[in-house]
Scaffold this active site. Structure first.
Site, PDB file in Angstrom:
ATOM      1  N   HIS A 123       0.822  -1.230   0.000  1.00  0.00           N
ATOM      2  CA  HIS A 123       0.000   0.000   0.000  1.00  0.00           C
ATOM      3  C   HIS A 123       0.852   1.275   0.000  1.00  0.00           C
ATOM      4  O   HIS A 123       0.331   2.363  -0.242  1.00  0.00           O
ATOM      5  CB  HIS A 123      -0.916   0.045   1.223  1.00  0.00           C
ATOM      6  CG  HIS A 123      -1.957  -1.024   1.252  1.00  0.00           C
ATOM      7  ND1 HIS A 123      -2.839  -1.230   0.213  1.00  0.00           N
ATOM      8  CD2 HIS A 123      -2.252  -1.969   2.189  1.00  0.00           C
ATOM      9  CE1 HIS A 123      -3.642  -2.253   0.506  1.00  0.00           C
ATOM     10  NE2 HIS A 123      -3.296  -2.721   1.695  1.00  0.00           N
ATOM     11  N   ASP A 160      -2.644 -10.898  -2.069  1.00  0.00           N
ATOM     12  CA  ASP A 160      -3.155 -10.347  -0.812  1.00  0.00           C
ATOM     13  C   ASP A 160      -4.644 -10.023  -0.960  1.00  0.00           C
ATOM     14  O   ASP A 160      -5.132  -9.755  -2.049  1.00  0.00           O
ATOM     15  CB  ASP A 160      -2.360  -9.074  -0.461  1.00  0.00           C
ATOM     16  CG  ASP A 160      -2.660  -8.542   0.927  1.00  0.00           C
ATOM     17  OD1 ASP A 160      -1.924  -8.891   1.869  1.00  0.00           O
ATOM     18  OD2 ASP A 160      -3.649  -7.781   1.074  1.00  0.00           O
ATOM     19  N   HIS A 162      -6.084  -7.397  -0.168  1.00  0.00           N
ATOM     20  CA  HIS A 162      -6.260  -5.990  -0.538  1.00  0.00           C
ATOM     21  C   HIS A 162      -5.532  -5.664  -1.835  1.00  0.00           C
ATOM     22  O   HIS A 162      -4.520  -6.284  -2.159  1.00  0.00           O
ATOM     23  CB  HIS A 162      -5.715  -5.084   0.580  1.00  0.00           C
ATOM     24  CG  HIS A 162      -6.332  -5.355   1.913  1.00  0.00           C
ATOM     25  ND1 HIS A 162      -5.752  -6.208   2.832  1.00  0.00           N
ATOM     26  CD2 HIS A 162      -7.466  -4.904   2.473  1.00  0.00           C
ATOM     27  CE1 HIS A 162      -6.521  -6.266   3.920  1.00  0.00           C
ATOM     28  NE2 HIS A 162      -7.563  -5.484   3.730  1.00  0.00           N
TER      29      HIS A 162
HETATM   30 ZN   LIG Z   1      -3.911  -7.242   2.928  1.00  0.00          ZN
END
Ligand SMILES: [Zn+2]
Length: 344
Positions: A123, A160, A162
């Site tokens: 991220h 993942d 996300h």
């Molecule tokens: Zn994650």
């Protein structure tokens, strides 16, 4: 040739508080498993800190200096990313450890590698800490392979839970690093639409597969074998990197997916087979999420066994769900603008 594992108790030094899911316990359970009951004979890789130059391939200097300035203090950099006294040093060690594992795969010391590190990275943006992430380990790794090893095509697979917004942004207009992400929607960080297919030179090299909750082993294997497989065969990566998040595991407190430890083994075997075809087997994973400690431990264990055993035939035994087929219509329409993906 053995599998290399980046492991170090210093990855427990970054701590965002007793009740935070991205906790030092994640490393503690994995290190204990490796020490007390190692699933494979592996080569331990001692991490080194990444240099400013290396981190600077992906992050802006001002941002690196900002994270450096948090050393010895506790400073919230984002709602979901608080730097503690040792966060800067630990984040450098995570990125540098991953780079070292890539060097050892490249020079043939190890067959493949898994960097069991914290904090995670996918991220993290060029100038922003986000979502438990400070420096983007996988993106720095891809840059390393391109800049220092002269590779022309690197595939980053992000399984993942996300979407890896930071990784997507780092390579969005480039065709030397392909980004393929599966991620649950709707969910943090809200990016990762199928229509986000890259730009300019990179158009067609950013592939997002948003998924509703409830997908299991057979669904993920279908995605890897029937969609990623054909694309990878055409892209011909020279190295495959994996943002290995275990928050798609059944029982994860943040996710709604249902991948089992055996399923993670199958996904790993699928990527190993892809890497054998065009990348001389070169494959390296770096830990991202995964917050159910038991599922994390059991799944990492299965991944390591697969990495060491290798090339096992891939079969999920079950067909992908009907729900998946419907959700894939939109991504497939996009992907087929560039890649030949046979109907499955
Ligand atoms: Zn994650």
């Amino acid at each position: 040739m053995k599998t290399g594992v980046v492991t170090d108790k210093r990855f427990m030094d970054h701590d965002m508080g007793a009740y935070h899911v991205e906790s030092p316990h994640r490393i503690e359970v994995l290190n204990r498993m490796l020490e007390e009951d190692p699933p494979i004979p592996y080569l331990p890789i001692e991490p080194r800190p990444a240099t400013d130059e290396e981190v600077g391939w992906v992050h802006e200097k001002g941002y690196i200096d900002l994270v450096r300035s948090t050393a010895g203090k506790t400073v919230p950099l984002d709602m979901d990313a608080t730097a503690g006294p040792k966060t800067f040093a630990t984040a450098l060690l995570a990125a540098g450890g991953f780079l070292k594992s890539l060097d050892l795969v490249m020079d043939g010391t190890v067959r493949n590698a898994f960097a069991i590190v914290r904090p995670p990275g996918h991220h993290a943006e060029a100038s922003q800490a986000l979502g438990f992430c400070f420096f983007n380990n996988v993106a720095i790794g891809a840059e390393h392979l391109v800049r220092n090893h002269g590779l022309r095509r690197v595939l980053v697979v992000d399984w993942d839970l996300h979407h890896g917004n930071g990784t997507e942004h780092a390579f969005y207009a480039r065709r030397d690093v392909m980004y393929f992400s599966t991620h649950q929607v709707p969910l943090y960080p809200g990016t990762g639409a199928a229509r986000d297919f890259g730009a300019g030179d990179g158009l067609g090299f950013n592939l997002n597969v948003p998924l509703l909750a409830g997908k299991g082993d057979a669904d993920y294997l279908h995605l890897f074998e029937k969609i990623l497989g054909p694309v990878a065969a055409q892209f011909e990566p020279e190295f495959i990197l994996v943002s290995a998040g275990f928050d798609i595991a059944a029982g994860d407190p943040l996710g709604g997916m249902a991948v089992t430890p055996a399923g993670f083994g199958l996904l790993t075997a699928s990527l190993m087979a892809m890497a054998e075809r065009t990348a001389a087997g070169r494959l390296a994973l770096v830990l991202e999420g995964g917050y159910d400690l038991r599922a994390l431990r059991d799944s990492v264990r299965e991944v390591l066994k697969t990495l060491a055993g290798g090339g096992s035939p891939v079969s999920a035994g079950l067909p992908a769900s009907e729900a998946l087929r419907v959700e894939l219509e939109d991504p497939l329409r996009t992907f087929r603008r560039k890649w030949d993906i046979p109907a499955a």
